[in-house]
Motif scaffolding. Structure first.
Motif, PDB file in Angstrom:
ATOM      1  N   ILE B   7       0.750  -1.435  -0.041  1.00 41.03           N
ATOM      2  CA  ILE B   7       0.144   0.092   0.094  1.00 41.03           C
ATOM      3  C   ILE B   7       0.901   1.320   0.053  1.00 41.03           C
ATOM      4  CG2 ILE B   7      -0.346  -0.072   2.492  1.00 41.03           C
ATOM      5  CD1 ILE B   7      -3.043   1.065  -0.135  1.00 41.03           C
ATOM      6  N   PHE B  52      -6.988   2.415  -0.953  1.00 39.80           N
ATOM      7  CA  PHE B  52      -7.322   2.051   0.447  1.00 39.80           C
ATOM      8  C   PHE B  52      -8.511   1.051   0.430  1.00 39.80           C
ATOM      9  CE2 PHE B  52      -4.814   3.046   3.596  1.00 39.80           C
ATOM     10  CZ  PHE B  52      -3.865   4.041   3.264  1.00 39.80           C
ATOM     11  N   HIS B  56      -8.995  -2.553   2.015  1.00 41.93           N
ATOM     12  CA  HIS B  56      -9.860  -2.957   3.393  1.00 41.93           C
ATOM     13  C   HIS B  56     -11.128  -4.021   2.916  1.00 41.93           C
ATOM     14  CE1 HIS B  56      -7.446  -0.946   6.422  1.00 41.93           C
ATOM     15  NE2 HIS B  56      -7.603   0.172   5.598  1.00 41.93           N
TER      16      HIS B  56
END
Lengths: 628, 103, 170
Positions: B7, B52, B56
């Motif tokens: 990330i 992101f 998630h």
């Protein structure tokens, strides 16, 4: 009935509130009526309470009104002490107060501040009642300060005149100096006794070292010096004559100035324990009596003569207190209230008739025009000179007799003062009422006897003066001295009189003889040889000039106290206030202006610049969150 | 395909694009170019949000990007309209000429 | 091949291109060239979206941004007849300062964002939330109200743009 003691100060308070808020909207007669009736109601209640206290066995009654101060170990309830001494003062205050209220409705009739006058008068009565009724020193102090305030308001009643305002200021400030001593005394009492209630303090007085008691007594006396115009704090009383005459009669003759006497009598335990303090009181009293009497010899303003006479008589009362003759002092307070109020009201009547003229060298021959006034003032003058059988004789004689026991020198000084009193009072009487009229033509036309509202109080007071002596007939005549019997429970009698009867008779005859011969001498001087007060100062001999200028005491105070204080305050004003304080305040403003001038340059108006500034700001914020 | 990029590579990329946009806003005088650089900054943020959301597995991120796009469109419309008005008044699109709010 | 997966190669190339085109956007003189480079940048970012399997967003991105917004920019530029000669330039010092500030901002951002997770994007199958069906469900389910409000917003913007763009009738 004793429980209703709360009503006595309540009525004048109600009168004050009603006149204070609605006085302007009411008619003059309504306003005056409310004021007089409230005092009359207090008087009636006072009479009933007095009769009950005299009849009962328990002389000293404490009535608690409400719990006032309750903080830690300091508990001061708001309670009144009803005993023969306070009852007597209650009667004097409300009785003479009522007569003066009635008189004022006539005297102040033309004045536009009519309702304001009665507002202040009622307030004054309220505070004076608090003073004499309080069961602890704090309530007495509240009343003490309150009457000082009302005195200021009433002396400066005609506030548009600058000189009157100055006189009011002088009275208040001098009172304050005395009050400081009083307050220190109270604090000392509290520190030593842990309480300021009369009963508790006087019970424990003997267990404190005498030096402390002396300190307390002297500090309390400083307060009395200010309030009752003794040396050296007496100069405010003659200047206080700037107020209307009923004010002078009530406050500066019968009630406020006797507050000091009341306080000393109430605290008689301290003065009995401390010989030094009593000596100081006696000496100052005697000196004041003599000093004021000398100044009064050459005064030409009718009210100033009476003012100095008051100072002198107060001196005699303090002399009595100093030698331990407490009941004699109270007796003299009572009789003095009668005849001094009478004399002042009579003087007011004369001034009213003369259209405002107060200089006795411009008067004369008023006997025909003002018969009632003349007769009542004659009675008053005879009384104050100490001629039997009027009231003044008995009280003064008692004082002088007790003084003789203590110290012959003081007796001599007191007698000279009484001699002076007789002389200047009759001088005033002769110059005002006898001989040829010396005023202007229009004044002569204006002369008239005063209205009934003014003459009736005069007559009542005259009657009291005539018969007041009965209150305290000397014991060695075989008669009852009601006054000293009455006050026995309150006062610790030092030791019974040790003079023999012969000595007492001798003293009495000397006093009367001196008085009568002085009156004859005055008669010769002013009636027969027609000696008049000097027209111009240049005509006076140097010694006379000194006396006429009141021994230059005022000028002395000016030079020693007022000018240095003025100079100091000028320094503070010019330097500290203007330069430093203003400099700091203005400086703050100037710095802000200067900084903001500089910061203004940030507003360039260019968007690019703003964006850059924004980004820099964001960087800074992020930076600080980083550091954490 | 399965995405195995760490990330922080996406974070780095997004940051660099954002900085380039910021520099462009500060360094150009042409109002239109400034606008475009602002769009560039918005896009950098969009990219990060999507990254992101994928990390998630939460759909909220992508919905947010959707709305950002809608708002960006509206903003460009109004902004360019204002720009035309300015051009009409001062016959130029130089932002340094707009300094009447000076002290 | 070459020790990296296809995904990593794609990521690398797309990032490189995106950054290069972005730099060109900022540094070209000609505003028309600037716009075109920006369009190319948008295409690269759309590529990134695809790598992240956000299919719907990739398409919407191209349609809205490259298709509509950039066209709008081009129209405005042509309306004002801008070209390389009329382009105003900031002073050299301003540009240097801008560059420095940008550098500082980069340092600070990197500093604040370091220490973020080192986790790989999750491994169990490609993420499915980027598909039209799934995203649609979320959009019309949970976010229905903001969706409608967004349409009101667009209406307001439209009205505003028209009002602002009108010529005053003397």
């Amino acid at each position: 009935m004793i429980k209703l003691i709360g009503l006595v100060p309540l009525f004048p308070l109600i009168g004050f509130i009603i006149n204070g808020f609605f006085g302007k909207k009411m008619s003059k007669s309504m306003s005056g009526a409310i004021a007089c009736i409230s005092v009359l109601a207090s008087f009636i209640v006072a009479v009933l309470i007095f009769m009950e206290v005299s009849a009962s066995q328990q002389k000293s009654n404490v009535v608690e009104l409400f719990s006032w101060i309750n903080s830690g170990t300091l508990k001061i309830p708001f309670s009144f002490l009803v005993d023969p001494l306070s009852c007597l003062f209650l009667l004097i205050i409300t009785g003479i107060g009522f007569l003066i209220h009635v008189y004022s409705t006539g005297y102040m009739h033309e004045d536009e501040g009519f309702s304001r006058f009665f507002t202040y008068l009622n307030l004054f009565i309220f505070f004076m009642l608090l003073l004499v009724l309080g069961n602890n020193y704090l309530i007495m102090f509240v009343g003490w300060e309150g009457v000082g305030l009302c005195s200021y308001l009433l002396i400066g009643f005609w506030f548009k005149n600058d000189a009157y305002n100055k006189a009011a200021n002088k009275a208040f400030i001098m009172n304050r100096i005395g009050d400081l001593g009083f307050l220190l005394g109270i604090i000392l009492i509290f520190v030593n006794f842990g309480s300021i209630t009369f009963g508790e303090v006087f019970g424990k007085a003997a267990s404190i070292p005498t030096a402390t008691v002396t300190a307390i007594a002297l500090l309390l006396f400083v307060g009395a010096m200010g309030k009752s115009a003794q040396l050296p704090l007496y100069t405010w009383l003659p200047d206080a004559m700037a107020g209307p005459t009923p004010v002078s009669a009530l406050i500066h003759a019968a009630t406020m100035v006797t507050a000091g006497i009341y306080m000393v009598v109430r605290s008689n335990v301290f003065y009995s324990i401390s010989e030094t303090a009593s000596e100081v009181v006696a000496v100052i009293g005697a000196l004041t009596a003599l000093f004021a009497a000398v100044i009064a010899l050459l005064q030409t303003d009718i009210k100033k003569v009476l003012a100095y006479s008051t100072v002198s008589q107060l001196g005699l009362m303090f002399l009595a207190l100093g030698v331990g003759a407490y009941s004699s002092a109270v007796f003299h307070v009572t009789t003095h209230a009668f005849f001094k109020a009478l004399l002042f009201l009579g003087a007011g009547s004369v001034i009213h008739a003369m259209g405002g003229e107060q200089n006795i060298s411009k008067m004369g021959g008023l006997k025909k025009a003002l018969p009632v006034t003349f007769l009542t003032m004659l009675i008053g003058t005879i009384a104050i000179s100490g001629v039997p059988p009027f009231a003044g004789f008995f009280s003064k004689d008692e004082i002088l007799a007790h003084t003789y026991e203590h110290s012959q020198l003081l007796w001599f000084v007191g007698s000279i003062a009484s001699l002076g009193t007789a002389f200047y009072m009759f001088r005033m009487l002769y110059l005002t009422f006898y001989g040829k009229f010396r005023g202007t033509h229009e004044q002569e036309h204006h002369l008239h006897e005063s209205p009934k509202s003014m003459t009736i109080p005069l007559m009542v007071l005259a009657a009291l003066t005539v018969f007041g002596g009965l209150l305290g007939m000397p014991e060695f005549w075989g008669m009852k001295n009601w006054m000293s019997e009455n006050l026995d429970p309150i006062i610790i009698r030092k030791n019974p009189s040790i003079l023999s009867h012969e000595t007492e008779w001798t003293l009495m005859i000397i006093a009367v003889g001196v008085a009568i011969s002085t009156i004859y001498f005055a008669y010769q001087m002013f009636m027969k040889y027609k000696v008049l007060p000097a027209e111009k100062e240049a005509d006076m001999k140097p010694f006379q000039r000194v006396i006429f200028h009141k021994f230059y005491v005022d000028e002395f105070y000016d030079a020693i106290i007022r000018k240095p204080l003025d100079a100091i305050s000028q320094v503070f004003y010019k330097f500290f206030d203007k330069q430093i304080l203003d400099g700091i305040v203005n400086g703050m403003g100037d710095i802000t202006k200067w900084k903001s001038q500089q910061l203004r340059k940030l507003q360039t108006g260019h968007i690019g610049f703003y964006i850059m500034a924004m980004v820099v700001g964001i960087i800074t914020i992020l930076f600080f969150s980083l550091i954490k | 395909m399965i995405n195995t990029i760490p990330i922080n590579y996406y974070i780095m990329l997004s940051t660099i694009l954002f900085i380039i946009g910021a520099v462009g806003v500060m360094a150009r005088r042409n109002a239109i170019i400034v606008f475009m650089c602002i769009e560039l900054m918005l896009n950098a943020v969009n990219l990060l949000l999507v990254a992101f959301s994928t990390l998630h597995n939460d759909a909220n991120g992508q919905v947010f990007v959707f709305f950002i796009m809608a708002v960006a469109a509206a903003e460009v419309a109004v902004g360019l309209a204002i720009l035309s008005m300015i051009y009409r008044n001062i016959k130029s699109i130089d932002i340094d000429l707009l300094s009447k709010l000076k002290h | 091949m070459l020790g990296y997966t296809i995904t990593q190669w794609l990521f690398g190339i797309l990032s490189f291109l995106a950054i290069m085109f972005a730099l060109m956007v900022v540094f070209t003189r000609n505003p028309v060239n600037s716009v075109l480079y920006l369009v190319l940048t948008f295409f690269c970012i759309a590529g990134h979206y695809l790598v992240l399997n956000a299919q719907f967003l990739a398409v919407v991105h191209i349609v809205v941004y490259a298709g509509a917004i950039m066209v709008l920019f081009l129209f405005v530029i042509m309306l004002m007849n801008l070209n390389e000669d009329t382009e105003p330039q900031k002073t050299l010092i301003s540009k240097i300062i801008a560059g420095c500030i940008g550098g500082v901002l980069l340092v600070v951002l990197v500093g604040s964002l370091k220490g973020a997770e080192q986790l790989q994007l999750h491994q169990s199958g490609a993420s499915q939330i980027g598909l039209v069906k799934n995203l649609g469900k979320v959009l019309f389910g949970e976010f229905l109200f903001p969706f409608e409000i967004a349409s009101v917003l667009l209406l307001a913007a439209m009205v505003g743009a028209i009002m602002l763009g009108k010529k005053e009738i003397k």
